[in-house]
Enzyme design. Structure first.
Site, PDB file in Angstrom:
ATOM      1  N   SER A   1      36.813  43.999  47.884  1.00  0.00           N
ATOM      2  CA  SER A   1      36.331  45.160  48.620  1.00  0.00           C
ATOM      3  C   SER A   1      34.856  45.022  48.959  1.00  0.00           C
ATOM      4  O   SER A   1      34.072  44.508  48.174  1.00  0.00           O
ATOM      5  CB  SER A   1      36.529  46.441  47.802  1.00  0.00           C
ATOM      6  OG  SER A   1      35.993  47.555  48.496  1.00  0.00           O
TER       7      SER A   1
ATOM      8  N   LYS B   1      42.963  47.595  43.089  1.00  0.00           N
ATOM      9  CA  LYS B   1      42.389  47.598  44.446  1.00  0.00           C
ATOM     10  C   LYS B   1      43.053  48.669  45.307  1.00  0.00           C
ATOM     11  O   LYS B   1      42.395  49.340  46.112  1.00  0.00           O
ATOM     12  CB  LYS B   1      42.577  46.222  45.094  1.00  0.00           C
ATOM     13  CG  LYS B   1      42.137  46.128  46.564  1.00  0.00           C
ATOM     14  CD  LYS B   1      40.683  46.545  46.754  1.00  0.00           C
ATOM     15  CE  LYS B   1      40.113  46.108  48.097  1.00  0.00           C
ATOM     16  NZ  LYS B   1      40.813  46.557  49.275  1.00  0.00           N
TER      17      LYS B   1
ATOM     18  N   HIS C   1      41.559  51.899  44.355  1.00  0.00           N
ATOM     19  CA  HIS C   1      40.225  51.921  44.971  1.00  0.00           C
ATOM     20  C   HIS C   1      40.322  52.388  46.417  1.00  0.00           C
ATOM     21  O   HIS C   1      39.573  53.264  46.864  1.00  0.00           O
ATOM     22  CB  HIS C   1      39.601  50.523  44.909  1.00  0.00           C
ATOM     23  CG  HIS C   1      38.452  50.313  45.857  1.00  0.00           C
ATOM     24  ND1 HIS C   1      38.636  50.102  47.214  1.00  0.00           N
ATOM     25  CD2 HIS C   1      37.118  50.295  45.653  1.00  0.00           C
ATOM     26  CE1 HIS C   1      37.457  49.974  47.797  1.00  0.00           C
ATOM     27  NE2 HIS C   1      36.528  50.078  46.878  1.00  0.00           N
ATOM     28  N   ASN C   2      41.259  51.816  47.168  1.00  0.00           N
ATOM     29  CA  ASN C   2      41.405  52.191  48.573  1.00  0.00           C
ATOM     30  C   ASN C   2      41.858  53.633  48.729  1.00  0.00           C
ATOM     31  O   ASN C   2      41.443  54.330  49.652  1.00  0.00           O
ATOM     32  CB  ASN C   2      42.394  51.253  49.264  1.00  0.00           C
ATOM     33  CG  ASN C   2      41.779  49.885  49.556  1.00  0.00           C
ATOM     34  OD1 ASN C   2      40.808  49.481  48.921  1.00  0.00           O
ATOM     35  ND2 ASN C   2      42.343  49.165  50.495  1.00  0.00           N
TER      36      ASN C   2
ATOM     37  N   GLU D   1      38.950  55.692  48.237  1.00  0.00           N
ATOM     38  CA  GLU D   1      38.156  55.569  49.464  1.00  0.00           C
ATOM     39  C   GLU D   1      38.653  56.554  50.525  1.00  0.00           C
ATOM     40  O   GLU D   1      37.850  57.228  51.193  1.00  0.00           O
ATOM     41  CB  GLU D   1      38.235  54.135  49.979  1.00  0.00           C
ATOM     42  CG  GLU D   1      37.509  53.870  51.283  1.00  0.00           C
ATOM     43  CD  GLU D   1      37.787  52.479  51.802  1.00  0.00           C
ATOM     44  OE1 GLU D   1      38.083  52.339  53.016  1.00  0.00           O
ATOM     45  OE2 GLU D   1      37.716  51.512  51.009  1.00  0.00           O
TER      46      GLU D   1
END
Length: 482
Positions: A128, A183, A186-187, A190
């Site tokens: 990222s 991940k 995380h997205n 986001e």
């Protein structure tokens, strides 16, 4: 000459990762299906650097030091499997394939286990930071075959972002699909962060009547506070940006949002593991709704809104809006971490939750000073079940929740959609309620489907069914899943 690593896929991220590796002293062989793409890169940005190129995967493999390391930076899904199928006959036991794209964690688990049978190590690693992060130092979240970690660790940690104290934003996450799962979360976070910021922007613009320059200055000021983050920083820059004719670009961008699917995957995982991830899910739905532009234009004429002008202390309300945004941000990360807890339980992953916060502290899109608070919370209590139970977050939420209520009340009265912030408050109120109306819900399920219920005057785990009408039988259906 033998090279340290091969990299297949030299689009934006692949190119920049190759240049990052070269700048850190690693030699790289890149590959693309298109000869012109390879030549353009080698004659341009990669010129005079320890980077070679080819369109032939077999040539790439032959140029690598053993154990060979090949990083895939290609589109997720079938293309990854196709390239793996090309690589396997060319590799030997002990070699490593890394997938640095946004692959679904289930696919990573499948690939890790399948390649293990052939003696080849597979690592699915989230990367990222976008274009800039890939070039100067991204956040990297590797998982998969743990035996391969010592082999790739020098390269991955060498190119990863570093925070102020020198800590590296890359460490081993866990086995199988753990790296890509983290991940994915995380997205998802986001998505939530972006949606929350846009909702604050909407209130400033539509309710407070602020100009783009005034909003830019506000976000710039907020970036010196507890909201200090990459996304707040770029929001200030976006709102201040003007085209050559002196007009703001933001006002000319069509209000329809796109996505690449990782937010939807996060919401799907929450449904799969029974975890309330309402804020991130609403952020995904908000993008879907934005895409219905033509329908929204028609509906806006059918239901015109009468916006009440704001006559109060604008600076005082902006302070409440800042606190509301911080409250919702805390709740977004709370939900994301709860999802990681549940997945770790499901797959027996030994996730280092404080370490994950540290990996997100630099390089990645959601990087912010706020992540230090999460790291500290897990340093205090490694087995912390929910961030809201940490002393810092408990004290902070008691301070900021009233502002979230005030902001939402005004937004609702003025017809300003706040799906992420409102879902955040609903989650908070639900999580902090000793009693919820699910007793009535369960009674309804038992009434029409004999799905049983538990009683407050009996031990947990003991289920009952009632013949509510006297016309039904005493046979119960299956028990419910919590």
């Amino acid at each position: 000459m033998k090279y340290d690593i091969g990299l297949i896929g030299i689009a934006v991220m692949g190119e920049n990762l190759a240049l990052n590796m070269a700048s850190k002293g690693f030699s790289v062989v890149v590959s693309s299906r298109n000869q012109e793409t390879v030549d353009t890169f080698l004659d341009g940005r990669a010129k005079d650097k320890p980077i070679a190129g080819t369109t032939d995967v077999s040539v790439l493999v032959s140029m690598l030091k053993k154990p060979r390391k090949v990083l895939l930076m290609i589109k997720a899904g079938k293309p990854v499997d196709m390239v793996i199928d090309q690589l396997v006959p060319l590799l030997e036991a002990g070699d490593v394939i890394l997938d640095g794209g946004n692959s679904l964690y289930h696919d990573t688990t499948r690939r890790t286990q399948a390649l293990k049978k052939q003696g080849i190590h597979f690592i699915g690693t989230g990367v990222s930071g976008g274009e800039e992060g890939a070039l100067i130092g991204p956040s990297i979240m590797p998982g998969g075959a743990k035996e391969a970690w010592p082999i790739v660790k020098p390269i991955l940690q060498g190119i990863a972002a570093k925070v102020e104290d020198g800590s590296v934003c890359c460490d081993w996450v866990g086995e199988d699909g753990a790296g890509h799962f983290v991940k994915m979360v995380h997205n998802g976070i986001e998505y939530g962060d972006i949606q929350l910021i846009t909702e604050a922007y909407h209130v400033m613009k539509s309710y407070l009547g602020m100009s783009n320059d005034a909003m830019a200055k506000t976000f710039e000021t907020w970036n010196q506070s507890e909201l200090d983050s990459y996304l707040i920083e770029i929001t200030a820059q976006i709102l201040a940006f003007k085209e050559d004719d002196g007009t703001h670009l933001i006002d000319k961008i069509l209000d329809t949002a796109g996505q690449k699917g990782t937010g939807k995957w996060t919401a799907n995982a929450a449904l799969e593991y029974g975890t309330p991830l309402t804020l991130i899910a609403e952020s995904v739905f908000a993008r879907f709704l934005s895409a219905q532009k033509e329908e929204r234009v028609v509906a806006s004429k059918a239901y015109p809104k009468a916006m009440m002008a704001y006559h109060g202390d604008k600076e005082a309300f902006l302070e409440q809006l800042k606190k509301a945004l911080y409250a919702a941000k805390i709740l977004s990360y709370t939900q994301g971490y709860a999802l990681m807890h549940q997945a770790a339980k499901e797959y027996q992953w030994d996730l280092n939750y404080g370490g994950i916060a540290l990996m997100w502290r630099g390089g990645c899109i959601i990087r912010s000073v706020f992540l230090d608070k999460i790291k500290a919370a897990y340093d205090r209590e490694p087995l912390l079940k929910n961030l809201l139970l940490d002393p810092y977050f408990k004290e902070t939420m008691q301070t900021v929740i009233p502002s979230l209520r005030t902001v939402l009340a005004q937004a609702i009265l003025n017809g300003i959609p706040m799906p992420a912030m409102s879902s955040a408050l609903a989650y908070f109120d639900g999580y902090t309620s000793e009693h919820l109306p699910a007793n009535l819900l369960q009674a309804q399920r038992d009434f029409f489907g004999a799905h049983t219920y538990e009683r407050t005057d009996e031990p947990r785990g003991k289920f009952f069914h009632t013949n509510w009408t006297g016309r039904g039988g005493n046979t119960a259906s299956t028990t419910y899943n919590v």
